[in-house]
Design a protein around this motif. Structure first.
Motif, PDB file in Angstrom:
ATOM      1  N   SER A 116      72.107  30.892  58.695  1.00  0.00           N
ATOM      2  CA  SER A 116      72.564  32.278  58.538  1.00  0.00           C
ATOM      3  C   SER A 116      72.113  32.724  57.161  1.00  0.00           C
ATOM      4  O   SER A 116      71.689  31.907  56.339  1.00  0.00           O
ATOM      5  N   LEU A 117      72.218  34.025  56.886  1.00  0.00           N
ATOM      6  CA  LEU A 117      71.839  34.537  55.569  1.00  0.00           C
ATOM      7  C   LEU A 117      72.683  33.868  54.492  1.00  0.00           C
ATOM      8  O   LEU A 117      72.200  33.456  53.441  1.00  0.00           O
ATOM      9  N   ARG A 118      74.000  33.732  54.807  1.00  0.00           N
ATOM     10  CA  ARG A 118      74.908  33.163  53.816  1.00  0.00           C
ATOM     11  C   ARG A 118      74.526  31.728  53.469  1.00  0.00           C
ATOM     12  O   ARG A 118      74.477  31.341  52.304  1.00  0.00           O
ATOM     13  N   SER A 119      74.222  30.958  54.484  1.00  0.00           N
ATOM     14  CA  SER A 119      73.883  29.566  54.173  1.00  0.00           C
ATOM     15  C   SER A 119      72.542  29.471  53.459  1.00  0.00           C
ATOM     16  O   SER A 119      72.326  28.554  52.667  1.00  0.00           O
ATOM     17  N   ALA A 120      71.652  30.421  53.735  1.00  0.00           N
ATOM     18  CA  ALA A 120      70.389  30.430  52.993  1.00  0.00           C
ATOM     19  C   ALA A 120      70.666  30.645  51.501  1.00  0.00           C
ATOM     20  O   ALA A 120      70.094  29.978  50.634  1.00  0.00           O
ATOM     21  N   ILE A 121      71.583  31.591  51.210  1.00  0.00           N
ATOM     22  CA  ILE A 121      71.924  31.860  49.807  1.00  0.00           C
ATOM     23  C   ILE A 121      72.551  30.625  49.164  1.00  0.00           C
ATOM     24  O   ILE A 121      72.167  30.199  48.064  1.00  0.00           O
ATOM     25  N   ILE A 122      73.514  30.031  49.875  1.00  0.00           N
ATOM     26  CA  ILE A 122      74.169  28.835  49.337  1.00  0.00           C
ATOM     27  C   ILE A 122      73.139  27.745  49.070  1.00  0.00           C
ATOM     28  O   ILE A 122      73.132  27.105  48.009  1.00  0.00           O
ATOM     29  N   ALA A 145      65.835  29.139  59.472  1.00  0.00           N
ATOM     30  CA  ALA A 145      66.955  28.532  58.763  1.00  0.00           C
ATOM     31  C   ALA A 145      67.781  29.572  58.023  1.00  0.00           C
ATOM     32  O   ALA A 145      68.806  29.263  57.428  1.00  0.00           O
ATOM     33  N   GLY A 146      67.322  30.829  58.023  1.00  0.00           N
ATOM     34  CA  GLY A 146      68.048  31.872  57.283  1.00  0.00           C
ATOM     35  C   GLY A 146      68.621  32.897  58.234  1.00  0.00           C
ATOM     36  O   GLY A 146      69.229  32.529  59.259  1.00  0.00           O
ATOM     37  N   ALA A 147      68.423  34.173  57.881  1.00  0.00           N
ATOM     38  CA  ALA A 147      68.935  35.259  58.705  1.00  0.00           C
ATOM     39  C   ALA A 147      68.337  35.144  60.116  1.00  0.00           C
ATOM     40  O   ALA A 147      67.172  34.791  60.284  1.00  0.00           O
ATOM     41  N   GLN A 148      69.178  35.419  61.108  1.00  0.00           N
ATOM     42  CA  GLN A 148      68.743  35.230  62.489  1.00  0.00           C
ATOM     43  C   GLN A 148      68.349  36.560  63.133  1.00  0.00           C
ATOM     44  O   GLN A 148      68.943  37.600  62.836  1.00  0.00           O
ATOM     45  N   PRO A 149      67.347  36.534  64.015  1.00  0.00           N
ATOM     46  CA  PRO A 149      67.039  37.734  64.772  1.00  0.00           C
ATOM     47  C   PRO A 149      68.264  38.102  65.631  1.00  0.00           C
ATOM     48  O   PRO A 149      69.036  37.193  65.986  1.00  0.00           O
ATOM     49  N   PRO A 150      68.549  39.321  65.930  1.00  0.00           N
ATOM     50  CA  PRO A 150      67.662  40.460  65.707  1.00  0.00           C
ATOM     51  C   PRO A 150      67.865  41.157  64.369  1.00  0.00           C
ATOM     52  O   PRO A 150      67.388  42.262  64.185  1.00  0.00           O
ATOM     53  N   SER A 151      68.580  40.507  63.420  1.00  0.00           N
ATOM     54  CA  SER A 151      68.899  41.215  62.181  1.00  0.00           C
ATOM     55  C   SER A 151      67.627  41.659  61.476  1.00  0.00           C
ATOM     56  O   SER A 151      66.614  40.974  61.520  1.00  0.00           O
ATOM     57  N   ALA A 152      67.721  42.823  60.827  1.00  0.00           N
ATOM     58  CA  ALA A 152      66.564  43.383  60.142  1.00  0.00           C
ATOM     59  C   ALA A 152      66.400  42.682  58.799  1.00  0.00           C
ATOM     60  O   ALA A 152      66.924  43.113  57.784  1.00  0.00           O
ATOM     61  N   GLU A 153      65.754  41.532  58.823  1.00  0.00           N
ATOM     62  CA  GLU A 153      65.474  40.823  57.579  1.00  0.00           C
ATOM     63  C   GLU A 153      63.975  40.591  57.615  1.00  0.00           C
ATOM     64  O   GLU A 153      63.405  40.254  58.650  1.00  0.00           O
ATOM     65  N   TRP A 154      63.319  40.796  56.436  1.00  0.00           N
ATOM     66  CA  TRP A 154      61.864  40.825  56.431  1.00  0.00           C
ATOM     67  C   TRP A 154      61.238  39.547  56.995  1.00  0.00           C
ATOM     68  O   TRP A 154      60.291  39.590  57.762  1.00  0.00           O
ATOM     69  N   GLY A 155      61.767  38.406  56.572  1.00  0.00           N
ATOM     70  CA  GLY A 155      61.199  37.132  57.023  1.00  0.00           C
ATOM     71  C   GLY A 155      61.341  36.991  58.526  1.00  0.00           C
ATOM     72  O   GLY A 155      60.399  36.595  59.237  1.00  0.00           O
ATOM     73  N   ALA A 156      62.531  37.338  59.033  1.00  0.00           N
ATOM     74  CA  ALA A 156      62.760  37.262  60.472  1.00  0.00           C
ATOM     75  C   ALA A 156      61.848  38.234  61.201  1.00  0.00           C
ATOM     76  O   ALA A 156      61.355  37.955  62.295  1.00  0.00           O
ATOM     77  N   MET A 157      61.600  39.401  60.590  1.00  0.00           N
ATOM     78  CA  MET A 157      60.712  40.387  61.204  1.00  0.00           C
ATOM     79  C   MET A 157      59.284  39.847  61.310  1.00  0.00           C
ATOM     80  O   MET A 157      58.627  40.011  62.328  1.00  0.00           O
ATOM     81  N   VAL A 158      58.837  39.205  60.263  1.00  0.00           N
ATOM     82  CA  VAL A 158      57.492  38.636  60.291  1.00  0.00           C
ATOM     83  C   VAL A 158      57.407  37.597  61.406  1.00  0.00           C
ATOM     84  O   VAL A 158      56.441  37.555  62.174  1.00  0.00           O
TER      85      VAL A 158
END
Lengths: 345, 286, 274
Positions: free
Chosen positions: B146-152, B228-241
């Motif tokens: 998740s985004l949170r665990s990526a930050i951690i 390993a970070g933000a999951q689709p379908p969330s609008a996060e650049w890496g996930a979008m790529v």
């Protein structure tokens, strides 16, 4: 023991025997991020050094004395130099970098304030000394022999061994001797010594200054001594030039100068120096204020805000350096002529 | 001595935009623009970034959708504008938190007995020898992607480098005369740190933070890209790529646009950091 | 009658040598006393141990041997209250005013820090009042309060440093080469300021310096140090007039005098008296 040499206490270069003749020197530095704006650090400076003569250039921080010394050999790449620096018939200002390199170190040598940073810590003393010669085509073997001789001359014991040592194995005084050896190894006509003893203890200072003196006397080398210490001037110079805010404000023979300086700044400076041979019962007589910021020099005479003798004229008109009547000295002050002697204690 | 004072005088220490080189100015402008996007991006977005309309799928850039639409018919421009928040804010959080922890630990180490100080620094050495991406990946997987665990994950792997940097700076500042003067005055250890040591030690930490945000953006996007970070379908650049990369031949914009934005962000922060460093290192506070 | 305010007895400090080799005895069995109201000069070249003595006195370094007694109590083994009193009453002025002032603090905070630390009860206004009072004593004004050290010249910075030391009304002022980083014309101003402060506030001063000319202007009594040991001690008249130790004579003979005639005469004098 040194004896004062009899050189004419003249400040003019008219006699034509000057070895180094600086005329109307100006040095400008570009202001960082100033879009081509420059700052004038040295203005309209005249200075002559005769063969074998010892001349002292005195001033406080910001006076431009070190900038002047470095400008003579064009050591600051960013500095814009105006005027003339005549040396052995050539103008150093107009020489190419290549031609200048042949003069630096061999004809005009320099010793800097801090021997710690002048010497390369990863080269042995011998290598550094020899380098001065090998870059001029002297074979390495011969260069090392002369390096050893130079150290011998400067009273460095066990010179042969010491050639293999590194700068950090030497004390401050020893390092300055090595720097001196480097300077004189090429047999220069002029030695510029920029605050050579400021970082040293007083006994070592005396040794180093006396060495410079002896070397000059032996080889007829002229010395330009840059210093802030009037005591050093009194002991080791024939003539003195005082700088303030980038200008030379007084120049004369040493005996005359210390007998009665004429510029109010020079007078104040001499009164301000604590003397080891005198108790003071009253407070030191002092100059108020601080030396001006070179970026914003006061109008007119740069010394007027600290002067107790100023008149209207001092606020607007920059006093010219004039040779005083019946005296072999030059002073840049509107009020220098009438007053006399009242400062001598 | 004179030439030194003169050169110090010639230096203009003030940060003046007008006097800056063009590249530095561009970098700072870009950083400003990115931060504005973080703040106001969602307000500017012309469409709902999560609105799926398969009838509008994979439209090339045009008047209707300036940067085209993706495989689910979502507006790419809107998703990029929304995506600034998780990506940049996430990186800011990760680097900011790392710096905060790093400086705090370094300050404690500086005040602690010698052996504690040494122990902390050895721990940092060990942590620094682990490759950041692998470590982050492990942590991220352990905590669930998740985004949170990526930050951690990023904070856990990043704080030691800030500790090292801050400790070195603090060590230098601690030997300065004004700090000794404060010690003699008898100020408390808290005041010594907050008033005397840290304000004179953190310049390089600020610079490092700015420099690292660019890198953090890349890692953040990278973690999302590998899942390993933000999951689709969330609008996060890496996930979008990542989701766009499958259509690289048919709809290149779905991957290239967020990819370009990531590159630009990393570049802008890196250049801005460099400019800051040039400015602070050339400056004498004296 | 003057009474002893500060007494140093058998002070010793040895440092491990940087490279291999013998440890260095920086200070070796140094003893002296500082009487109320007097100015004592501690003179020596680099490596003489004078800085180490200063650092031991103010607690930046812990001596290996010896005691420091201030006003009757043992400073090195003092309790919390006594140590606070020592810190308030014994102040230090550093050599380099470019390094000794925190560049990120205003003049008000710099000078007022003592008050904040030792008399936290005073209000901000009360502190400011005292800070302005001290600033005016050293030749600055209240207008300087919000400024930072970078906006001052070296001489003014040293005035700020002196104000910082004087704000808590100390009894003893330790001056570590306070004028050696300053220009000659500014040096004289600071020497005069120190003389005036000593006179007006009845300060006891320990003056550490390498410059024998400066020391002569300020000190009643001198201690000459060499390699961590005291080689000569005496009144100003004694030390300058008839130095007993070879080393003192060599030092005196080496100080340049800004007067060519006097310089020559002096050299002859010390050479003959050898």
């Amino acid at each position: 023991m040194r004896t004062p040499r009899n050189t004419p206490a003249s400040d003019s270069s008219a006699d034509g025997e000057a070895l180094l003749d600086v005329r109307g020197l100006s040095v400008d530095f570009p202001v960082a991020g100033g879009r081509g704006r420059t700052l004038r650090i040295v203005r309209e400076l005249d200075l002559t050094v005769a063969p074998g003569e010892r001349v002292a250039l005195v001033g406080e921080s910001g006076s431009g004395k070190s900038v002047t010394a470095r400008a003579l050999l064009r050591l600051d790449r960013h500095a814009v130099i105006g005027g003339q620096i005549l040396f052995e018939g050539r103008d150093l200002v107009t020489l190419t970098e290549r031609e200048l390199r042949r003069i630096r170190g061999t004809r005009i040598a320099m010793v800097l304030q801090d021997p710690q940073t002048t010497l390369n810590p990863v080269l042995s003393i011998g290598d550094q000394l020899a380098e001065t010669l090998t870059i001029r085509g002297v074979p390495r073997k011969a260069a090392l022999v002369r390096a050893r001789e130079a150290l011998d001359r400067l009273g460095v014991a066990r010179a042969g061994e010491r050639l293999r040592a590194y700068p950090h194995e030497f004390s401050g005084g020893m390092r300055q001797r090595v720097c001196l050896a480097m300077a004189i190894i090429g047999d220069p006509a002029v030695l510029i010594a920029d605050e050579p003893t400021t970082a040293l203890d007083v006994r070592v200072q005396q040794q180093v200054l006396e060495l410079i003196d002896e070397l000059a006397a032996e080889s007829g080398m002229a010395v330009l001594l840059i210093t802030h210490d009037l005591g050093v001037v009194a002991g080791y110079a024939d003539r003195v030039a005082v700088m303030y805010a980038g200008r030379k404000i007084e120049g004369s023979g040493v005996e005359d100068f210390f007998a009665a300086p004429r510029h109010p700044y020079a007078q104040g400076l001499l009164r301000s120096v604590p003397r080891v041979d005198r108790d003071v019962s009253t407070d030191l007589d002092l100059i108020p204020g601080t030396p001006p910021n070179p970026a914003e020099p006061p109008s007119g005479c740069a010394f007027h805000p600290r002067c107790d003798r100023w008149v209207e004229r001092c606020l607007t008109e920059i006093p010219e350096l004039r040779v005083l009547q019946d005296e072999e000295r030059a002073v840049a002050c509107h009020r220098a002529l009438p007053e006399r002697e009242e400062v001598v204690a | 001595m004179t030439s030194m004072t003169t050169s110090a005088l010639l230096r203009r220490p003030v940060l003046r935009l007008r006097r800056m080189p063009k590249l530095d100015r561009a970098a700072f402008a870009m950083v400003g623009l990115l931060l504005l996007t973080v703040a106001f991006g969602p307000l500017l977005a012309p469409y709902d970034p999560y609105h799926v309309d398969l009838g509008q799928a994979m439209l090339p850039p045009g008047a209707e959708h300036w940067l085209g639409t993706d495989s689910s018919g979502r507006d790419v421009l809107s998703r990029v504008l929304y995506g600034a928040r998780p990506t940049i804010l996430g990186s800011l959080c990760a680097v900011g938190l790392s710096a905060l922890i790093g400086v705090t630990v370094a300050s404690l180490a500086a005040l602690a007995p010698r052996w504690v100080d040494d122990a902390i620094m050895r721990i940092c050495d060990i942590a620094l020898s682990l490759p950041i991406m692998v470590m982050a990946l492990g942590i991220s997987v352990a905590l669930g992607p998740s985004l949170r665990s990526a930050i951690i994950a990023m904070v856990l792997s990043w704080w030691p480098s800030f500790t090292r940097l801050a400790r070195a700076e603090i060590r230098t500042t601690m030997t300065s005369t004004y700090v000794e003067s404060a010690v003699i005055t008898g100020v408390s250890r808290w005041r010594l740190m907050t008033r005397h040591v840290l304000p004179n030690s953190l310049d390089s930490v600020y610079v490092q933070v700015t420099l690292e945000i660019g890198g953090a953006t890349l890692i953040m996007a990278g973690l999302s890209f590998i899942g390993a970070g933000a999951q689709p379908p969330s609008a996060e650049w890496g996930a979008m790529v990542e989701s766009g990369s499958r259509f690289l031949t048919s709809a290149w914009w779905t991957a290239v646009v967020p990819g370009a934005v990531i590159t630009l962000t990393a570049l802008a922060f890196a250049l801005a950091g460099d400019a800051l460093r040039a400015r602070t290192s050339g400056r004498e506070v004296m | 009658m003057s009474r002893t305010l500060l007494a140093v007895d058998g002070l010793g400090k040895t440092f491990a040598s940087r490279d291999r080799g013998e440890p260095v005895k920086a200070v070796d069995d140094v003893s002296f006393t500082l009487d109320q109201g007097e100015t004592l000069g501690l003179v020596g070249e680099s490596g003489s141990g004078k800085s180490t003595i200063t650092r031991c006195l103010v607690g930046l370094e812990r001596p290996d041997t010896g005691t420091v007694t201030y006003d009757g109590f043992d400073v090195l083994r003092a309790g919390r209250d006594e140590r606070r009193r020592f810190r308030r009453e014994v102040q230090l002025v550093f050599q380099n005013p470019y390094a000794s002032l925190n560049p990120r603090m205003t003049v008000e905070d710099l000078v007022g820090e003592q008050l904040l630390v030792h008399q936290g009860r005073r209000s901000r206004e009360g502190r400011r009042e005292r800070v302005v009072e001290v600033l005016e004593m050293v030749g600055l004004t209240g207008a300087h309060l919000p400024r930072y050290p970078a906006q001052f010249s070296g001489g003014q910075r040293q005035r700020i440093a002196i104000a910082r030391a004087l704000v808590s009304e100390p009894k003893v002022l330790i001056c570590d080469e306070p004028v050696s980083a300053l220009d000659v014309s500014v040096q004289a101003q600071v020497i005069n300021l120190l003389r005036a402060m000593r006179r007006e506030l009845g300060l006891t001063v320990l003056f550490i310096a390498h410059d024998l000319a400066v020391v002569r202007q300020l000190c009643d009594r001198l201690l000459v140090l060499k390699d961590g040991r005291v080689v000569e001690e005496g009144s100003r008249e004694q030390v300058y007039g008839a130095p007993a130790h070879e080393y003192t004579r060599a030092l005196l003979a080496a100080v340049p005098i800004p007067d060519p005639a006097a310089d020559r005469a002096r050299r002859r004098h010390y050479q003959e008296s050898r």
